[in-house]
Design a protein around this motif. Structure first.
Motif, short mmCIF file in Angstrom:
data_model
loop_
_atom_site.label_atom_id
_atom_site.label_comp_id
_atom_site.label_asym_id
_atom_site.label_seq_id
_atom_site.Cartn_x
_atom_site.Cartn_y
_atom_site.Cartn_z
N ARG A 236 40.74 32.31 36.59
CA ARG A 236 42.10 32.51 37.09
C ARG A 236 42.21 33.83 37.86
O ARG A 236 42.82 33.88 38.93
N ARG A 237 41.59 34.87 37.31
CA ARG A 237 41.62 36.16 38.02
C ARG A 237 40.85 36.07 39.33
O ARG A 237 41.26 36.67 40.34
N LYS A 240 42.98 34.33 41.86
CA LYS A 240 44.07 35.21 42.32
C LYS A 240 43.57 36.20 43.35
O LYS A 240 44.24 36.46 44.36
N ARG A 241 42.37 36.75 43.12
CA ARG A 241 41.80 37.68 44.10
C ARG A 241 41.50 36.98 45.41
O ARG A 241 41.73 37.53 46.49
#
Length: 253
Positions: A236-237, A240-241
């Motif tokens: 998920r991170r 997002k990046r």
């Protein structure tokens, strides 16, 4: 890296791991007496219940006492050198780490080492229950004579196998960070993971010891799901990046 370079790197890692093992063995050999006293505790517990004349811890050869001390030194050396050889395994699998990856590596090793020792501790906690349970099937009047080599091999192998099983979820997360497996792909395999944990715990504990089997299997399942959800959090991170940078999403896994 070429094949020759990989072999050179592997030899270097093996030499470092072997040196740490030897150092751990030297330290362990100096404290074998309290270790032997601790390991044979379950036998003394059985002797108190059945009578000292029906239970014994035996050596079957002249060199057996020394051999047992060397075995203990070897196994404890493996445990003491675990931070080193775990690091060497990870460093060989993931060569050429960036600064960010090094931070991940330190985190993985910091998680793997306590998990390994936690697994060994669970193995130690299971051993007395197994021995007392199995001794309960001994017919009246029969003797329980535990040979030093076979008894120690049983304890050591159980501790080592359970310890290694506890760090497998760390390698799942490592594969996720390396981009080999996504968190969803790991989670999709939960049925297989539960089956493997059940079979493993059934093999590692006696068939009649349901409590130990459920305890070990439950811990392994929890560790698997923890690894899966942590991997999904990393994914998920990462997405997002990629959204912030306007990069295309990786749909693999």
């Amino acid at each position: 890296m070429s094949l020759a370079a990989h072999l050179v790197e592997l030899r270097k890692r093996l030499i470092i791991a072997a040196a740490a093992l030897v150092l751990g063995m030297v330290v362990a050999f100096l404290v074998t007496d309290p270790i032997m006293n601790f390991v044979t505790g379950p036998i003394r517990a059985v002797a108190e219940k059945r009578g000292a004349d029906l239970v014994g811890f035996t050596f079957t050869s002249v060199t057996a006492p020394f051999d047992l001390r060397m075995r203990i030194a070897f196994s404890i050396g493996i445990f003491l050198s675990a931070p080193v050889w775990l690091w060497q395994i990870w460093a060989f699998i993931m060569p050429g780490l960036t600064r960010k990856e090094i931070r991940y590596t330190i985190s993985f090793v910091a998680a793997a080492v306590p998990l390994f020792f936690a697994g060994c501790y669970v193995g130690v906690m299971i051993v007395p229950h197994i021995i007392e349970l199995m001794a309960g099937f001994t017919p009246d009047g029969a003797q329980n004579l535990y040979t030093a080599q076979e008894y120690y091999d049983f304890v050591f192998k159980l501790m080592l196998v359970v310890g290694i099983s506890f760090i497998l979820p760390v390698f799942l997360v490592a594969l996720n960070v390396a981009g080999v497996m996504s968190g969803k792909a790991i989670l999709k395999g939960w049925r297989v993971a539960v089956l493997i944990a059940t079979v493993f715990s059934a093999l590692a504990t006696p068939a009649a010891d349901v409590i130990s089997m459920l305890l070990l299997g439950g811990i392994l399942v929890v560790l698997f799901f923890a690894a899966a959800f942590l991997s999904m959090l990393f994914d998920r991170r990462k997405r997002k990046r990629q959204d912030d940078l306007g990069l295309p999403l990786d749909t693999t896994g």
